[in-house]
Write a protein that holds these residues in place. Structure first.
Motif, PDB file in Angstrom:
ATOM      1  N   THR A   1      -2.480  -1.466  10.675  1.00 50.09           N
ATOM      2  CA  THR A   1      -2.969  -0.973   9.389  1.00 50.09           C
ATOM      3  C   THR A   1      -2.735   0.537   9.325  1.00 50.09           C
ATOM      4  O   THR A   1      -2.525   1.192  10.351  1.00 50.09           O
ATOM      5  CB  THR A   1      -4.474  -1.245   9.204  1.00 50.09           C
ATOM      6  OG1 THR A   1      -5.204  -0.481  10.168  1.00 50.09           O
ATOM      7  CG2 THR A   1      -4.790  -2.733   9.327  1.00 50.09           C
TER       8      THR A   1
ATOM      9  N   GLU B   1      -4.917   2.729   8.786  1.00 53.60           N
ATOM     10  CA  GLU B   1      -6.005   3.359   9.522  1.00 53.60           C
ATOM     11  C   GLU B   1      -5.741   3.322  11.029  1.00 53.60           C
ATOM     12  O   GLU B   1      -6.004   4.295  11.740  1.00 53.60           O
ATOM     13  CB  GLU B   1      -7.335   2.682   9.194  1.00 53.60           C
ATOM     14  CG  GLU B   1      -7.813   2.899   7.774  1.00 53.60           C
ATOM     15  CD  GLU B   1      -7.080   2.058   6.713  1.00 53.60           C
ATOM     16  OE1 GLU B   1      -6.336   1.114   7.078  1.00 53.60           O
ATOM     17  OE2 GLU B   1      -7.215   2.366   5.520  1.00 53.60           O
TER      18      GLU B   1
ATOM     19  N   LYS C   1      -5.755  10.696   7.593  1.00 54.99           N
ATOM     20  CA  LYS C   1      -5.395   9.580   6.725  1.00 54.99           C
ATOM     21  C   LYS C   1      -4.521  10.007   5.552  1.00 54.99           C
ATOM     22  O   LYS C   1      -3.634   9.262   5.130  1.00 54.99           O
ATOM     23  CB  LYS C   1      -6.656   8.863   6.233  1.00 54.99           C
ATOM     24  CG  LYS C   1      -7.369   8.112   7.326  1.00 54.99           C
ATOM     25  CD  LYS C   1      -8.627   7.442   6.815  1.00 54.99           C
ATOM     26  CE  LYS C   1      -9.367   6.769   7.957  1.00 54.99           C
ATOM     27  NZ  LYS C   1     -10.585   6.109   7.491  1.00 54.99           N
TER      28      LYS C   1
ATOM     29  N   SER D   1      -4.223  -6.321   3.847  1.00 49.17           N
ATOM     30  CA  SER D   1      -4.493  -7.129   5.038  1.00 49.17           C
ATOM     31  C   SER D   1      -5.251  -8.398   4.670  1.00 49.17           C
ATOM     32  O   SER D   1      -6.209  -8.353   3.892  1.00 49.17           O
ATOM     33  CB  SER D   1      -5.313  -6.314   6.042  1.00 49.17           C
ATOM     34  OG  SER D   1      -5.767  -7.136   7.098  1.00 49.17           O
TER      35      SER D   1
ATOM     36  N   ARG E   1      -9.701  -4.274   2.441  1.00 49.96           N
ATOM     37  CA  ARG E   1      -9.777  -2.815   2.241  1.00 49.96           C
ATOM     38  C   ARG E   1      -8.646  -2.078   2.934  1.00 49.96           C
ATOM     39  O   ARG E   1      -8.462  -0.880   2.729  1.00 49.96           O
ATOM     40  CB  ARG E   1     -11.109  -2.277   2.762  1.00 49.96           C
ATOM     41  CG  ARG E   1     -12.331  -2.849   2.055  1.00 49.96           C
ATOM     42  CD  ARG E   1     -13.595  -2.480   2.779  1.00 49.96           C
ATOM     43  NE  ARG E   1     -13.577  -3.115   4.101  1.00 49.96           N
ATOM     44  CZ  ARG E   1     -14.400  -2.830   5.095  1.00 49.96           C
ATOM     45  NH1 ARG E   1     -15.323  -1.911   4.938  1.00 49.96           N
ATOM     46  NH2 ARG E   1     -14.311  -3.454   6.245  1.00 49.96           N
ATOM     47  N   CYS E   2      -7.882  -2.780   3.777  1.00 49.60           N
ATOM     48  CA  CYS E   2      -6.846  -2.146   4.594  1.00 49.60           C
ATOM     49  C   CYS E   2      -5.445  -2.599   4.189  1.00 49.60           C
ATOM     50  O   CYS E   2      -5.261  -3.731   3.749  1.00 49.60           O
ATOM     51  CB  CYS E   2      -7.049  -2.505   6.069  1.00 49.60           C
ATOM     52  SG  CYS E   2      -8.594  -1.919   6.758  1.00 49.60           S
TER      53      CYS E   2
END
Length: 149
Positions: free
Chosen positions: A50, A52, A62, A83, A88-89
């Motif tokens: 991801t 992140e 980020k 994802s 959220r990713c």
């Protein structure tokens, strides 16, 4: 006595800047910027991370990560998708275009490492690695302490 022009941070910074210049020059025909190869290299090791995870793994904020990935995506080297595990990713995947240049990217990085260690014995290379690793761990520990303040 070590003065400012012979300090360890100065030499580390110099090595970093020269490395970025060397790598940037050798990858410019792929239109890969100085800060983008590290994302490709991380994905070559583990595709599907991801944004992140990439930012955390590379210790890059980020915003900078998102900007670099946006450019790599526009150039057709990566795709980003939501994802399935965590909506959220965004997961980042290499494209065929990125896979086609993998050996060239890796060769540039290997060539730079060989240039840096030219003339060093195996023992000296190991010592340099050990010292730099300790310094990196110190930097990480102190950075974490600053976050905890």
């Amino acid at each position: 006595m070590i003065d400012a022009k012979n300090s360890i941070p100065r030499w580390v910074s110099l090595l970093y800047r020269y490395g970025q210049m060397y790598i940037g020059e050798h990858l410019k025909h792929y239109d890969i910027g100085r800060g983008q190869h590290i994302f490709l290299n991380a994905l070559y090791k583990e595709d599907g991370l991801t944004q992140e995870e990439l930012a955390d793994h590379l210790k890059i904020d980020k915003g900078t990560t998102a900007k670099a990935l946006k450019k790599l995506e526009a150039q057709g080297y990566i795709t980003r998708s939501v994802s399935a595990k965590d909506k959220r990713c965004n997961e980042v995947h290499l494209t065929e275009k990125a896979l086609l240049i993998k050996e060239d990217v890796r060769k540039v990085l290997t060539d730079w490492r060989e240039r840096l260690t030219y003339g060093l014995t195996d023992e000296e290379k190991q010592l340099a690695h050990s010292i730099l690793e300790k310094m990196g761990n110190n930097a990480a520990r102190f950075a974490e302490e600053q976050v905890d303040l």
